[in-house]
Design a protein around this motif. Structure first.
Motif, PDB file in Angstrom:
ATOM      1  N   ASP A 218       0.828  -1.213   0.000  1.00 16.39           N
ATOM      2  CA  ASP A 218       0.000   0.000   0.000  1.00 16.39           C
ATOM      3  C   ASP A 218       0.860   1.261   0.000  1.00 16.39           C
ATOM      4  O   ASP A 218       0.577   2.228  -0.729  1.00 16.39           O
ATOM      5  CB  ASP A 218      -0.917   0.013   1.232  1.00 16.39           C
ATOM      6  CG  ASP A 218      -2.183  -0.795   1.021  1.00 16.39           C
ATOM      7  OD1 ASP A 218      -2.468  -1.149  -0.133  1.00 16.39           O
ATOM      8  OD2 ASP A 218      -2.875  -1.053   2.012  1.00 16.39           O
ATOM      9  N   LEU A 219       1.899   1.254   0.819  1.00 22.12           N
ATOM     10  CA  LEU A 219       2.797   2.401   0.878  1.00 22.12           C
ATOM     11  C   LEU A 219       3.508   2.594  -0.457  1.00 22.12           C
ATOM     12  O   LEU A 219       3.666   3.733  -0.937  1.00 22.12           O
ATOM     13  CB  LEU A 219       3.813   2.195   2.008  1.00 22.12           C
ATOM     14  CG  LEU A 219       4.781   3.339   2.296  1.00 22.12           C
ATOM     15  CD1 LEU A 219       4.020   4.618   2.659  1.00 22.12           C
ATOM     16  CD2 LEU A 219       5.744   2.953   3.424  1.00 22.12           C
ATOM     17  N   ALA A 220       3.915   1.494  -1.070  1.00 21.84           N
ATOM     18  CA  ALA A 220       4.585   1.571  -2.374  1.00 21.84           C
ATOM     19  C   ALA A 220       3.664   2.182  -3.423  1.00 21.84           C
ATOM     20  O   ALA A 220       4.103   2.970  -4.276  1.00 21.84           O
ATOM     21  CB  ALA A 220       5.038   0.179  -2.808  1.00 21.84           C
ATOM     22  N   ARG A 221       2.407   1.825  -3.379  1.00 21.35           N
ATOM     23  CA  ARG A 221       1.446   2.393  -4.343  1.00 21.35           C
ATOM     24  C   ARG A 221       1.405   3.915  -4.236  1.00 21.35           C
ATOM     25  O   ARG A 221       1.361   4.629  -5.259  1.00 21.35           O
ATOM     26  CB  ARG A 221       0.058   1.816  -4.101  1.00 21.35           C
ATOM     27  CG  ARG A 221      -0.061   0.347  -4.414  1.00 21.35           C
ATOM     28  CD  ARG A 221      -1.339  -0.260  -3.901  1.00 21.35           C
ATOM     29  NE  ARG A 221      -2.529   0.248  -4.595  1.00 21.35           N
ATOM     30  CZ  ARG A 221      -3.745  -0.235  -4.405  1.00 21.35           C
ATOM     31  NH1 ARG A 221      -3.938  -1.226  -3.540  1.00 21.35           N
ATOM     32  NH2 ARG A 221      -4.774   0.250  -5.079  1.00 21.35           N
ATOM     33  N   ARG A 222       1.398   4.420  -3.004  1.00 15.33           N
ATOM     34  CA  ARG A 222       1.335   5.872  -2.822  1.00 15.33           C
ATOM     35  C   ARG A 222       2.581   6.548  -3.409  1.00 15.33           C
ATOM     36  O   ARG A 222       2.490   7.586  -4.067  1.00 15.33           O
ATOM     37  CB  ARG A 222       1.203   6.217  -1.337  1.00 15.33           C
ATOM     38  CG  ARG A 222       0.045   5.526  -0.637  1.00 15.33           C
ATOM     39  CD  ARG A 222      -1.322   5.928  -1.203  1.00 15.33           C
ATOM     40  NE  ARG A 222      -2.387   5.128  -0.623  1.00 15.33           N
ATOM     41  CZ  ARG A 222      -2.962   4.098  -1.229  1.00 15.33           C
ATOM     42  NH1 ARG A 222      -2.579   3.746  -2.451  1.00 15.33           N
ATOM     43  NH2 ARG A 222      -3.927   3.430  -0.643  1.00 15.33           N
ATOM     44  N   LEU A 236      11.996   2.945   0.090  1.00 14.39           N
ATOM     45  CA  LEU A 236      11.140   3.788   0.920  1.00 14.39           C
ATOM     46  C   LEU A 236      10.021   3.006   1.600  1.00 14.39           C
ATOM     47  O   LEU A 236       9.564   3.378   2.683  1.00 14.39           O
ATOM     48  CB  LEU A 236      10.533   4.906   0.067  1.00 14.39           C
ATOM     49  CG  LEU A 236      11.479   6.000  -0.410  1.00 14.39           C
ATOM     50  CD1 LEU A 236      10.772   6.924  -1.387  1.00 14.39           C
ATOM     51  CD2 LEU A 236      12.034   6.793   0.779  1.00 14.39           C
ATOM     52  N   SER A 237       9.568   1.918   0.958  1.00 13.59           N
ATOM     53  CA  SER A 237       8.429   1.173   1.503  1.00 13.59           C
ATOM     54  C   SER A 237       8.840  -0.089   2.253  1.00 13.59           C
ATOM     55  O   SER A 237       7.985  -0.856   2.680  1.00 13.59           O
ATOM     56  CB  SER A 237       7.440   0.831   0.388  1.00 13.59           C
ATOM     57  OG  SER A 237       8.083   0.209  -0.701  1.00 13.59           O
ATOM     58  N   ARG A 247       7.948  -8.661  -6.888  1.00  9.35           N
ATOM     59  CA  ARG A 247       7.348  -9.982  -6.633  1.00  9.35           C
ATOM     60  C   ARG A 247       6.080  -9.845  -5.794  1.00  9.35           C
ATOM     61  O   ARG A 247       5.037 -10.426  -6.123  1.00  9.35           O
ATOM     62  CB  ARG A 247       8.362 -10.885  -5.932  1.00  9.35           C
ATOM     63  CG  ARG A 247       7.804 -12.222  -5.472  1.00  9.35           C
ATOM     64  CD  ARG A 247       8.908 -13.251  -5.341  1.00  9.35           C
ATOM     65  NE  ARG A 247       9.943 -12.827  -4.429  1.00  9.35           N
ATOM     66  CZ  ARG A 247       9.926 -13.058  -3.111  1.00  9.35           C
ATOM     67  NH1 ARG A 247       8.895 -13.661  -2.573  1.00  9.35           N
ATOM     68  NH2 ARG A 247      10.932 -12.677  -2.345  1.00  9.35           N
ATOM     69  N   HIS A 248       6.152  -9.089  -4.718  1.00 11.10           N
ATOM     70  CA  HIS A 248       4.975  -8.954  -3.853  1.00 11.10           C
ATOM     71  C   HIS A 248       3.907  -8.063  -4.488  1.00 11.10           C
ATOM     72  O   HIS A 248       2.712  -8.306  -4.305  1.00 11.10           O
ATOM     73  CB  HIS A 248       5.393  -8.407  -2.494  1.00 11.10           C
ATOM     74  CG  HIS A 248       6.051  -9.421  -1.627  1.00 11.10           C
ATOM     75  ND1 HIS A 248       5.387 -10.529  -1.143  1.00 11.10           N
ATOM     76  CD2 HIS A 248       7.322  -9.516  -1.154  1.00 11.10           C
ATOM     77  CE1 HIS A 248       6.203 -11.248  -0.404  1.00 11.10           C
ATOM     78  NE2 HIS A 248       7.385 -10.664  -0.406  1.00 11.10           N
ATOM     79  N   PHE A 249       4.340  -7.047  -5.206  1.00  6.34           N
ATOM     80  CA  PHE A 249       3.384  -6.150  -5.859  1.00  6.34           C
ATOM     81  C   PHE A 249       2.565  -6.913  -6.890  1.00  6.34           C
ATOM     82  O   PHE A 249       1.336  -6.801  -6.946  1.00  6.34           O
ATOM     83  CB  PHE A 249       4.154  -5.002  -6.530  1.00  6.34           C
ATOM     84  CG  PHE A 249       3.331  -3.768  -6.753  1.00  6.34           C
ATOM     85  CD1 PHE A 249       3.324  -2.741  -5.826  1.00  6.34           C
ATOM     86  CD2 PHE A 249       2.569  -3.618  -7.901  1.00  6.34           C
ATOM     87  CE1 PHE A 249       2.567  -1.595  -6.025  1.00  6.34           C
ATOM     88  CE2 PHE A 249       1.815  -2.473  -8.115  1.00  6.34           C
ATOM     89  CZ  PHE A 249       1.807  -1.458  -7.171  1.00  6.34           C
ATOM     90  N   ARG A 250       3.254  -7.720  -7.710  1.00  7.06           N
ATOM     91  CA  ARG A 250       2.549  -8.498  -8.727  1.00  7.06           C
ATOM     92  C   ARG A 250       1.637  -9.536  -8.084  1.00  7.06           C
ATOM     93  O   ARG A 250       0.515  -9.779  -8.554  1.00  7.06           O
ATOM     94  CB  ARG A 250       3.548  -9.194  -9.656  1.00  7.06           C
ATOM     95  CG  ARG A 250       2.870  -9.987 -10.783  1.00  7.06           C
ATOM     96  CD  ARG A 250       3.844 -10.868 -11.537  1.00  7.06           C
ATOM     97  NE  ARG A 250       4.733 -10.089 -12.387  1.00  7.06           N
ATOM     98  CZ  ARG A 250       6.060 -10.098 -12.285  1.00  7.06           C
ATOM     99  NH1 ARG A 250       6.653 -10.825 -11.355  1.00  7.06           N
ATOM    100  NH2 ARG A 250       6.795  -9.397 -13.118  1.00  7.06           N
ATOM    101  N   PHE A 260       1.779  -0.557 -13.097  1.00  6.83           N
ATOM    102  CA  PHE A 260       0.742   0.039 -12.254  1.00  6.83           C
ATOM    103  C   PHE A 260       0.556   1.525 -12.562  1.00  6.83           C
ATOM    104  O   PHE A 260      -0.563   2.039 -12.522  1.00  6.83           O
ATOM    105  CB  PHE A 260       1.130  -0.167 -10.777  1.00  6.83           C
ATOM    106  CG  PHE A 260       0.152   0.403  -9.792  1.00  6.83           C
ATOM    107  CD1 PHE A 260      -1.071  -0.207  -9.574  1.00  6.83           C
ATOM    108  CD2 PHE A 260       0.468   1.551  -9.072  1.00  6.83           C
ATOM    109  CE1 PHE A 260      -1.968   0.320  -8.643  1.00  6.83           C
ATOM    110  CE2 PHE A 260      -0.414   2.068  -8.134  1.00  6.83           C
ATOM    111  CZ  PHE A 260      -1.640   1.459  -7.932  1.00  6.83           C
ATOM    112  N   VAL A 261       1.656   2.208 -12.881  1.00  7.78           N
ATOM    113  CA  VAL A 261       1.596   3.657 -13.129  1.00  7.78           C
ATOM    114  C   VAL A 261       1.831   4.001 -14.599  1.00  7.78           C
ATOM    115  O   VAL A 261       1.955   5.183 -14.941  1.00  7.78           O
ATOM    116  CB  VAL A 261       2.602   4.413 -12.245  1.00  7.78           C
ATOM    117  CG1 VAL A 261       2.192   4.338 -10.796  1.00  7.78           C
ATOM    118  CG2 VAL A 261       4.003   3.859 -12.436  1.00  7.78           C
ATOM    119  N   ALA A 262       1.912   2.978 -15.463  1.00 11.34           N
ATOM    120  CA  ALA A 262       2.146   3.252 -16.889  1.00 11.34           C
ATOM    121  C   ALA A 262       0.933   3.940 -17.510  1.00 11.34           C
ATOM    122  O   ALA A 262      -0.207   3.640 -17.145  1.00 11.34           O
ATOM    123  CB  ALA A 262       2.450   1.953 -17.634  1.00 11.34           C
TER     124      ALA A 262
END
Length: 264
Positions: A218-222, A236-237, A247-250, A260-262
């Motif tokens: 969640d923190l990485a998404r922000r 940072l996360s 790996r965990h994000f996917r 995710f941000v493309a």
């Protein structure tokens, strides 16, 4: 199985585990020797015979063997093609010295749950990036071993629970990036580490390491939505590196951080 012996040994970052050993021995036989650690052994292929304190024992793939520190033992393959094993060497203070006699009397356990937990921990230690998960899994293994040993001597330690799950969640929320060790958390909330893991899992439907990973994603998404690069976001996360984050994000979102941000 055939060919040369293969051995991989290392000291993980996990407190309480002094060595991990993965080995395949086509024909090797151990002479009698001792360790200064508790030896937690599972066999993945073949079967093993060994003498412990001058009494013969056998270990098959469905069993777990716990050899106590400072007690002589040897080892040899039962089938001619050898055996494959995985071993955790636990610091001598991880299980009580008063339980050494119980381990000598009965060093093998047919316990599918215990064996599965040991298998899972080996996988985590091989990866080397999931500290809290490794701590949690080791704590449950040690609790299970302690239960087996104390059952033999008729001594079961007391248990307690006073809302510790919520206290642990607060600690995890306060330490998303840097994390907190299970032992430190247990001291802060005055609970045994294994009981802490169980209480948290019952209360929130997942073990603490999975909760922390989710908070980190969640923190990485922000950070990603703020336009920061994935390599920086990983640090940072609280992830080990960018591949660890990916790996965990996917796994959680079905896409990599970059996608995710493309732009769509």
């Amino acid at each position: 199985m055939s060919g040369r012996a293969t051995v991989r040994a290392w000291r993980p970052r996990l407190a309480g585990v002094v060595e991990v050993l993965h080995a395949h021995f086509p024909s090797h036989a151990y002479p009698s020797h001792t360790h200064d650690a508790w030896t937690v052994l599972i066999v993945d292929e073949g079967a093993v015979r060994y003498d412990l304190d001058r009494h013969e024992h056998g270990l098959a793939q469905a069993q777990v063997s716990l050899l106590p520190p400072h007690v002589p033992h040897d080892g040899r393959s039962v089938p001619p093609e050898g055996f494959r094993k995985r071993v955790l060497y636990l610091a001598p203070d991880r299980l009580g010295t008063d339980l050494i006699g119980a381990a000598v009397d009965q060093p093998e356990y047919v316990d599918p749950l215990l064996r599965h937990r040991i298998h899972q921990l080996h996988g985590v230690l091989r990866d080397g990036k999931e500290d809290l998960e490794a701590q949690s899994r080791l704590s449950l293994i040690e609790e299970r071993l302690d239960q087996h040993l104390r059952k033999q001597v008729g001594n079961t330690p007391p248990r307690h629970d006073a809302g510790i799950a919520s206290q642990l969640r607060e600690l995890l929320d306060e330490n998303i990036r840097d994390g907190i060790t299970l032992d430190d958390a247990a001291k802060l909330v005055h609970a045994h580490p294994a009981h802490l893991v169980r209480a948290f899992s019952r209360e929130f439907g997942m073990p603490p390491h999975r909760y922390l990973t989710g908070r980190r994603v969640d923190l990485a998404r922000r950070y990603l939505l703020d336009g920061r690069p994935a390599a920086e976001v990983a640090t940072l996360s609280g992830f080990y590196d960018q591949s660890h984050l990916t790996r965990h994000f996917r796994k959680m979102l079905g896409v990599t951080p970059t996608r995710f941000v493309a732009p769509r």
